[in-house]
Design an enzyme around this catalytic site. Structure first.
Site, PDB file in Angstrom:
ATOM      1  N   PHE A 110       0.818  -1.211   0.000  1.00  0.00           N
ATOM      2  CA  PHE A 110       0.000   0.000   0.000  1.00  0.00           C
ATOM      3  C   PHE A 110       0.857   1.268   0.000  1.00  0.00           C
ATOM      4  O   PHE A 110       0.337   2.381   0.032  1.00  0.00           O
ATOM      5  CB  PHE A 110      -0.995  -0.012   1.172  1.00  0.00           C
ATOM      6  CG  PHE A 110      -2.217  -0.883   0.937  1.00  0.00           C
ATOM      7  CD1 PHE A 110      -2.387  -1.589  -0.256  1.00  0.00           C
ATOM      8  CD2 PHE A 110      -3.212  -0.980   1.903  1.00  0.00           C
ATOM      9  CE1 PHE A 110      -3.527  -2.378  -0.473  1.00  0.00           C
ATOM     10  CE2 PHE A 110      -4.355  -1.757   1.688  1.00  0.00           C
ATOM     11  CZ  PHE A 110      -4.515  -2.465   0.512  1.00  0.00           C
ATOM     12  N   ASP A 135       0.104  -9.977  -4.153  1.00  0.00           N
ATOM     13  CA  ASP A 135       1.315  -9.166  -4.338  1.00  0.00           C
ATOM     14  C   ASP A 135       0.959  -7.895  -5.119  1.00  0.00           C
ATOM     15  O   ASP A 135       1.690  -7.472  -6.016  1.00  0.00           O
ATOM     16  CB  ASP A 135       2.428  -9.956  -5.045  1.00  0.00           C
ATOM     17  CG  ASP A 135       3.765  -9.226  -5.013  1.00  0.00           C
ATOM     18  OD1 ASP A 135       3.882  -8.196  -4.314  1.00  0.00           O
ATOM     19  OD2 ASP A 135       4.702  -9.670  -5.707  1.00  0.00           O
ATOM     20  N   PRO A 195       9.466  -3.509 -11.274  1.00  0.00           N
ATOM     21  CA  PRO A 195       8.638  -4.708 -11.286  1.00  0.00           C
ATOM     22  C   PRO A 195       7.423  -4.558 -10.381  1.00  0.00           C
ATOM     23  O   PRO A 195       7.503  -3.888  -9.355  1.00  0.00           O
ATOM     24  CB  PRO A 195       9.584  -5.788 -10.751  1.00  0.00           C
ATOM     25  CG  PRO A 195      10.530  -5.037  -9.864  1.00  0.00           C
ATOM     26  CD  PRO A 195      10.683  -3.677 -10.461  1.00  0.00           C
ATOM     27  N   HIS A 243       4.342 -15.838  -3.076  1.00  0.00           N
ATOM     28  CA  HIS A 243       4.410 -15.800  -4.551  1.00  0.00           C
ATOM     29  C   HIS A 243       5.357 -16.843  -5.136  1.00  0.00           C
ATOM     30  O   HIS A 243       6.274 -16.508  -5.859  1.00  0.00           O
ATOM     31  CB  HIS A 243       4.662 -14.388  -5.081  1.00  0.00           C
ATOM     32  CG  HIS A 243       5.894 -13.656  -4.638  1.00  0.00           C
ATOM     33  ND1 HIS A 243       7.108 -14.271  -4.459  1.00  0.00           N
ATOM     34  CD2 HIS A 243       6.096 -12.339  -4.387  1.00  0.00           C
ATOM     35  CE1 HIS A 243       7.994 -13.360  -4.102  1.00  0.00           C
ATOM     36  NE2 HIS A 243       7.409 -12.178  -4.038  1.00  0.00           N
TER      37      HIS A 243
HETATM   38  C1  NCD Z   1       7.590  -5.600  -5.320  1.00  0.00           C
HETATM   39  C2  NCD Z   1       7.289  -4.126  -5.107  1.00  0.00           C
HETATM   40  O1  NCD Z   1       7.013  -3.427  -6.096  1.00  0.00           O
HETATM   41  O2  NCD Z   1       7.307  -3.670  -3.959  1.00  0.00           O
HETATM   42  N1  NCD Z   1       7.607  -5.870  -6.717  1.00  0.00           N
HETATM   43  C3  NCD Z   1       7.309  -7.044  -7.311  1.00  0.00           C
HETATM   44  O3  NCD Z   1       7.576  -7.174  -8.512  1.00  0.00           O
HETATM   45  N2  NCD Z   1       6.757  -8.037  -6.649  1.00  0.00           N
HETATM   46  C4  NCD Z   1       8.913  -5.904  -4.660  1.00  0.00           C
HETATM   47  C5  NCD Z   1       9.370  -7.305  -4.771  1.00  0.00           C
HETATM   48  O4  NCD Z   1       8.660  -8.216  -4.358  1.00  0.00           O
HETATM   49  O5  NCD Z   1      10.522  -7.524  -5.200  1.00  0.00           O
HETATM   50 ZN    ZN Z   2       5.490  -8.034  -2.948  1.00  0.00          ZN
HETATM   51 ZN    ZN Z   3       8.316 -10.295  -3.442  1.00  0.00          ZN
END
Ligand code: NCD
Ligand code: ZN
Ligand code: ZN
Length: 356
Positions: free
Chosen positions: A21, A235, A251, A169
């Site tokens: 968040f 996630d 990402p 994940h």
């Molecule tokens: C996550 C983030 O944006 O906080 N990004 C993702 O691709 N899952 C960080 C992470 O889990 O590496």
């Molecule tokens: Zn995450």
């Molecule tokens: Zn992660």
């Protein structure tokens, strides 16, 4: 579970144990309020937020501050604590769970993780792993081997410390098999439904861990169907579209608005049962987080049993784009009830107190 005619379904509220968040130094990506709106739109009544905020939540002081802030939201708010520099910080914060990133392993080493595990075994916290061994990362690439190697490292740590562990994940059917009996696991909507062939937008499909081949992805889905995956979690990781469209996209995929609908689509396809839906996205995560989610306690979601087309522009938080754009999904969230209020998709809110 209550089915009202063939058109509506009432389910216990969903519980998402992996969301970002943001807020604080990253409030341009999302805020606690925006995240909570997106959760309610997706039928989610409780979340566990991740500590990779700015600053990263590594102290009891920051942990308390954030939990305090989250307690004002219209949903139930839980928080995974980040890896502290000194293990004793856990005694102060007494978190229910600690989130360990590959970046933490790279920075503090597996030794430090084992010390945390020892302490958590005593304090009864759960270690939540983003399980990719950073020793296997090569110029920005994160091969499946990194997940396999991490699973082996964590297996040894559990064996030596008896700590309670959850792997979040997961992307490989291997991980679901190899962790039986000593760790619980969750999988995301994107690792179950998207792969390198059906997700083509290089920025919107970029996520940690990476999407896998169709072959691996289908076997992960088969693992879900056969009950090898304990929990479903998004996630949900908001970034701005500008960041995603830049030369160096971060990402992360946002999906909390549509995650329940995507799971109900798997029910429609016969991949999972309705009991599985409730177990994966409500009962099991609520047990891990220690929240009591029950229709009778006024924590529920109402779903209209109808097909619809996913549109990022309909999302309720700051993040309004998705690699699932134009996907057909089944089961629209009509309303979500929590803390004595029912929130309708239309924006209306009613108190659930009995009429005077
Ligand atoms: C996550 C983030 O944006 O906080 N990004 C993702 O691709 N899952 C960080 C992470 O889990 O590496
Ligand atoms: Zn995450
Ligand atoms: Zn992660």
């Amino acid at each position: 579970l209550v089915q009202l005619s063939n058109r509506y379904l009432i389910l216990p509220g969903m519980v998402d144990l992996h969301v970002h968040f943001r807020d604080w130094g990253l409030s341009h990506k999302e805020t606690l309020e925006g995240g909570a709106r997106a959760a309610l739109a997706g039928g989610v009544v409780a979340v566990a937020d991740m500590p990779n905020t700015s600053p990263h939540i590594r102290t009891a002081e920051l942990y308390r501050k954030r939990v305090e802030q989250g307690s004002g939201l219209p949903i139930l708010y839980k928080l995974h604590m980040g890896v502290p520099e000194k293990v004793a910080e856990l005694d102060q914060a007494r978190p229910r769970s600690v989130k360990i990133y590959p970046e933490d392993v790279a920075r503090f080493g597996w030794q430090h993780v084992e010390k945390l595990a020892e302490r958590c075994a005593t304090l009864r916290c759960v270690l939540v792993f983003h399980c990719e061994d950073p020793a296997y990362f090569r110029n920005g690439e994160r091969p499946p081997d990194a997940e396999v190697a991490c699973v082996e490292k964590v297996r040894q740590i559990v064996h030596r410390t008896g700590a309670r562990v959850h792997l979040t994940h997961i992307t490989l059917p291997y991980t679901a098999e190899a962790t039986r009996g000593w760790a619980s696991v969750d999988a995301t909507p994107h690792h179950l439904l998207l792969d390198v062939d059906n997700c083509k937008d290089p920025a919107l499909c970029l996520v940690n861990p990476r999407l896998r081949t169709p072959e691996i992805r289908k076997r992960l889905l088969a693992a879900l169907a056969s009950g090898l995956i304990d929990i479903y979690a998004t996630d949900h990781a908001p970034h701005t579209l500008e960041e995603k469209r830049s030369g160096n996209p971060p990402p992360g995929i946002c999906s909390i608005d549509i995650a329940l609908s995507l799971l109900l689509s798997l029910w429609k396809r016969g991949v999972v049962s309705l009991d599985d839906v409730v177990r994966l996205y409500s009962f099991r995560p609520s047990r891990l987080l220690g929240v009591d989610v029950d229709v009778a306690r006024g924590l529920f979601t109402v779903v209209r049993l109808e097909e619809f087309e996913i549109r990022g522009s309909d999302f309720a938080g700051s993040c309004k784009f998705t690699p699932f754009e134009k996907f057909k999904a089944f089961g629209q969230v009509e309303a979500t009830a929590v803390r004595g209020k029912i929130y309708f998709k239309t924006g209306e809110t009613y108190s659930l107190q009995p009429p005077q």
